[in-house]
Design a protein around this motif. Structure first.
Motif, PDB file in Angstrom:
ATOM      1  N   ALA A 117      39.389 127.421  28.415  1.00 29.93           N
ATOM      2  CA  ALA A 117      40.051 126.855  27.239  1.00 29.93           C
ATOM      3  C   ALA A 117      39.265 127.293  26.012  1.00 29.93           C
ATOM      4  CB  ALA A 117      40.100 125.333  27.312  1.00 29.93           C
ATOM      5  N   SER A 118      39.967 127.701  24.964  1.00 36.86           N
ATOM      6  CA  SER A 118      39.313 128.216  23.767  1.00 36.86           C
ATOM      7  C   SER A 118      39.816 127.524  22.507  1.00 36.86           C
ATOM      8  CB  SER A 118      39.555 129.730  23.621  1.00 36.86           C
ATOM      9  OG  SER A 118      38.877 130.444  24.621  1.00 36.86           O
ATOM     10  N   LEU A 119      38.917 127.422  21.545  1.00 38.29           N
ATOM     11  CA  LEU A 119      39.278 126.902  20.234  1.00 38.29           C
ATOM     12  C   LEU A 119      39.819 128.042  19.387  1.00 38.29           C
ATOM     13  CD1 LEU A 119      39.061 124.325  18.376  1.00 38.29           C
ATOM     14  CD2 LEU A 119      36.937 125.331  17.532  1.00 38.29           C
ATOM     15  N   TYR A 120      40.999 127.829  18.800  1.00 42.31           N
ATOM     16  CA  TYR A 120      41.619 128.830  17.942  1.00 42.31           C
ATOM     17  C   TYR A 120      41.573 128.350  16.489  1.00 42.31           C
ATOM     18  CZ  TYR A 120      43.692 132.036  21.387  1.00 42.31           C
ATOM     19  OH  TYR A 120      43.887 132.985  22.355  1.00 42.31           O
ATOM     20  N   LYS A 121      41.212 129.250  15.588  1.00 45.38           N
ATOM     21  CA  LYS A 121      41.245 128.957  14.154  1.00 45.38           C
ATOM     22  C   LYS A 121      42.275 129.864  13.500  1.00 45.38           C
ATOM     23  CE  LYS A 121      38.523 128.977   9.881  1.00 45.38           C
ATOM     24  NZ  LYS A 121      37.204 129.224   9.245  1.00 45.38           N
ATOM     25  N   ASN A 122      43.244 129.251  12.837  1.00 41.76           N
ATOM     26  CA  ASN A 122      44.297 129.985  12.138  1.00 41.76           C
ATOM     27  C   ASN A 122      44.990 131.004  13.037  1.00 41.76           C
ATOM     28  OD1 ASN A 122      43.485 128.535   9.868  1.00 41.76           O
ATOM     29  ND2 ASN A 122      42.176 130.177   9.115  1.00 41.76           N
ATOM     30  N   GLY A 123      45.197 130.620  14.299  1.00 41.92           N
ATOM     31  CA  GLY A 123      45.958 131.456  15.220  1.00 41.92           C
ATOM     32  C   GLY A 123      45.158 132.482  15.992  1.00 41.92           C
ATOM     33  N   SER A 124      43.837 132.558  15.793  1.00 44.70           N
ATOM     34  CA  SER A 124      43.000 133.529  16.506  1.00 44.70           C
ATOM     35  C   SER A 124      41.855 132.818  17.214  1.00 44.70           C
ATOM     36  CB  SER A 124      42.431 134.569  15.530  1.00 44.70           C
ATOM     37  OG  SER A 124      43.464 135.284  14.898  1.00 44.70           O
ATOM     38  N   GLU A 125      41.438 133.377  18.337  1.00 45.19           N
ATOM     39  CA  GLU A 125      40.358 132.758  19.096  1.00 45.19           C
ATOM     40  C   GLU A 125      39.076 132.711  18.275  1.00 45.19           C
ATOM     41  OE1 GLU A 125      39.182 132.984  23.695  1.00 45.19           O
ATOM     42  OE2 GLU A 125      38.560 134.767  22.574  1.00 45.19           O
ATOM     43  N   TYR A 126      38.461 131.541  18.245  1.00 43.26           N
ATOM     44  CA  TYR A 126      37.238 131.343  17.476  1.00 43.26           C
ATOM     45  C   TYR A 126      36.029 131.108  18.388  1.00 43.26           C
ATOM     46  CZ  TYR A 126      33.966 129.498  14.020  1.00 43.26           C
ATOM     47  OH  TYR A 126      32.860 129.294  13.231  1.00 43.26           O
ATOM     48  N   ALA A 127      36.202 130.309  19.434  1.00 49.57           N
ATOM     49  CA  ALA A 127      35.111 130.007  20.360  1.00 49.57           C
ATOM     50  C   ALA A 127      35.688 129.751  21.740  1.00 49.57           C
ATOM     51  CB  ALA A 127      34.314 128.793  19.886  1.00 49.57           C
ATOM     52  N   VAL A 128      35.015 130.274  22.758  1.00 50.00           N
ATOM     53  CA  VAL A 128      35.496 130.142  24.131  1.00 50.00           C
ATOM     54  C   VAL A 128      34.685 129.085  24.862  1.00 50.00           C
ATOM     55  CG1 VAL A 128      33.947 131.919  25.040  1.00 50.00           C
ATOM     56  CG2 VAL A 128      36.148 131.470  26.179  1.00 50.00           C
ATOM     57  N   SER A 129      35.289 128.489  25.875  1.00 48.06           N
ATOM     58  CA  SER A 129      34.629 127.422  26.622  1.00 48.06           C
ATOM     59  C   SER A 129      33.722 127.983  27.709  1.00 48.06           C
ATOM     60  CB  SER A 129      35.686 126.520  27.262  1.00 48.06           C
ATOM     61  OG  SER A 129      36.398 127.260  28.256  1.00 48.06           O
ATOM     62  N   ASN A 130      32.871 127.120  28.190  1.00 50.57           N
ATOM     63  CA  ASN A 130      32.118 127.375  29.407  1.00 50.57           C
ATOM     64  C   ASN A 130      32.893 126.741  30.548  1.00 50.57           C
ATOM     65  OD1 ASN A 130      30.019 127.936  31.238  1.00 50.57           O
ATOM     66  ND2 ASN A 130      29.204 125.874  30.948  1.00 50.57           N
ATOM     67  N   SER A 131      33.242 127.519  31.564  1.00 54.34           N
ATOM     68  CA  SER A 131      34.121 127.026  32.623  1.00 54.34           C
ATOM     69  C   SER A 131      33.392 127.019  33.960  1.00 54.34           C
ATOM     70  CB  SER A 131      35.373 127.900  32.714  1.00 54.34           C
ATOM     71  OG  SER A 131      36.252 127.418  33.694  1.00 54.34           O
ATOM     72  N   THR A 132      33.503 125.917  34.670  1.00 55.95           N
ATOM     73  CA  THR A 132      32.902 125.801  35.994  1.00 55.95           C
ATOM     74  C   THR A 132      33.942 125.298  36.985  1.00 55.95           C
ATOM     75  OG1 THR A 132      32.170 123.540  35.543  1.00 55.95           O
ATOM     76  CG2 THR A 132      30.613 125.309  35.057  1.00 55.95           C
ATOM     77  N   SER A 133      33.818 125.731  38.219  1.00 53.88           N
ATOM     78  CA  SER A 133      34.757 125.329  39.261  1.00 53.88           C
ATOM     79  C   SER A 133      34.327 124.000  39.851  1.00 53.88           C
ATOM     80  CB  SER A 133      34.822 126.387  40.360  1.00 53.88           C
ATOM     81  OG  SER A 133      35.671 125.966  41.400  1.00 53.88           O
ATOM     82  N   ALA A 134      35.220 123.007  39.761  1.00 56.54           N
ATOM     83  CA  ALA A 134      34.929 121.693  40.319  1.00 56.54           C
ATOM     84  C   ALA A 134      35.417 121.586  41.760  1.00 56.54           C
ATOM     85  CB  ALA A 134      35.586 120.617  39.476  1.00 56.54           C
ATOM     86  N   ALA A 135      36.400 122.387  42.114  1.00 52.35           N
ATOM     87  CA  ALA A 135      36.953 122.429  43.469  1.00 52.35           C
ATOM     88  C   ALA A 135      37.585 123.805  43.663  1.00 52.35           C
ATOM     89  CB  ALA A 135      37.987 121.312  43.663  1.00 52.35           C
ATOM     90  N   SER A 136      38.184 124.041  44.796  1.00 50.10           N
ATOM     91  CA  SER A 136      38.742 125.359  45.082  1.00 50.10           C
ATOM     92  C   SER A 136      39.865 125.738  44.130  1.00 50.10           C
ATOM     93  CB  SER A 136      39.255 125.396  46.519  1.00 50.10           C
ATOM     94  OG  SER A 136      40.254 124.406  46.714  1.00 50.10           O
ATOM     95  N   SER A 137      40.537 124.752  43.549  1.00 52.96           N
ATOM     96  CA  SER A 137      41.682 125.066  42.692  1.00 52.96           C
ATOM     97  C   SER A 137      41.584 124.426  41.313  1.00 52.96           C
ATOM     98  CB  SER A 137      42.978 124.616  43.369  1.00 52.96           C
ATOM     99  OG  SER A 137      42.971 123.206  43.551  1.00 52.96           O
ATOM    100  N   GLU A 138      40.429 123.811  40.970  1.00 56.70           N
ATOM    101  CA  GLU A 138      40.313 123.124  39.698  1.00 56.70           C
ATOM    102  C   GLU A 138      39.061 123.580  38.955  1.00 56.70           C
ATOM    103  OE1 GLU A 138      41.170 118.680  38.240  1.00 56.70           O
ATOM    104  OE2 GLU A 138      39.394 118.822  39.494  1.00 56.70           O
ATOM    105  N   TYR A 139      39.229 123.758  37.641  1.00 56.34           N
ATOM    106  CA  TYR A 139      38.119 124.176  36.793  1.00 56.34           C
ATOM    107  C   TYR A 139      37.941 123.163  35.663  1.00 56.34           C
ATOM    108  CZ  TYR A 139      38.018 128.802  39.000  1.00 56.34           C
ATOM    109  OH  TYR A 139      37.903 129.834  39.889  1.00 56.34           O
TER     110      TYR A 139
END
Length: 198
Positions: free
Chosen positions: A126-148
């Motif tokens: 999931a990323s934060l968008y400013k004025n329609g463009s990506e501004y900052a990206v999330s850190n993503s970790t897997s909590a289960a085989s199908s969930e992040y």
């Protein structure tokens, strides 16, 4: 010497009472025309009067996704944050654009979290968008085989008039669709607050 009394031209008076402590205190009035604000005044101090670098009574909000939202695989999609915990200046739109447009220029602390799921997912962020463009990206970790769990935080400058922020999500799956989990603020949420005025 006791109180200093200034009488009005026709009626009324102002009494200046020095504190009953030892020592000398100096009150210097600027060479400006205007009103002196006291602790008894209400609603007279504005952000403009506070000038720069002072937060004051500035915008802050917290909101979350209520209900599951379905995304197409490998497609950036706006996450529809549709339920507010609070919104001090009515700057967040939870019904149409799902965006934050603050009315005070300055530097804002942004926090976001998204629970994203899909069958045999390769990546989900999931990323934060400013004025329609990506501004900052999330850190993503897997909590289960199908969930992040995708979370992020950053500080961003907003001009207080036209700049806006939104939350977007993306995920890739071998089959089916991607889901943004919602229903409570512990699953998918976003919060923002001014930490320094411009």
């Amino acid at each position: 010497m006791g109180d200093l009394i200034l009488k009005g031209g026709t009626s009324g008076q102002i009494t200046v009472t020095p504190t009953a402590v030892a020592g000398t205190n100096t009150l210097t009035l600027p060479a400006k025309t205007g009103n002196i604000i006291t602790s008894a005044d209400s609603g007279t101090v504005t952000q403009t009067m506070l000038s720069t670098n002072v937060v004051g009574n500035a915008p802050a909000f917290s909101a979350y996704r209520n209900g599951t939202q379905t995304l197409s695989s490998a497609t950036w999609t706006k996450i529809q944050i549709n339920t507010e915990d609070f919104d001090t200046a009515n700057c967040f739109d939870p019904t149409t654009n799902y965006r934050f447009t603050p009315n005070v220029a300055g530097y804002y602390q942004m926090n976001w979290f998204a629970a994203i799921a899909g069958t045999s997912g390769t990546y989900m962020i999931a990323s934060l968008y400013k004025n329609g463009s990506e501004y900052a990206v999330s850190n993503s970790t897997s909590a289960a085989s199908s969930e992040y769990k995708a979370s992020g935080t950053t500080i961003v400058y907003m001009n207080g008039s036209t700049d806006y922020l939104e939350l977007y999500g993306i995920g890739t799956v071998t089959s089916g669709s991607v889901s943004i989990h919602g229903g409570s603020r512990s699953q998918t949420n976003i919060s923002r607050a001014l930490i320094r005025a411009a």
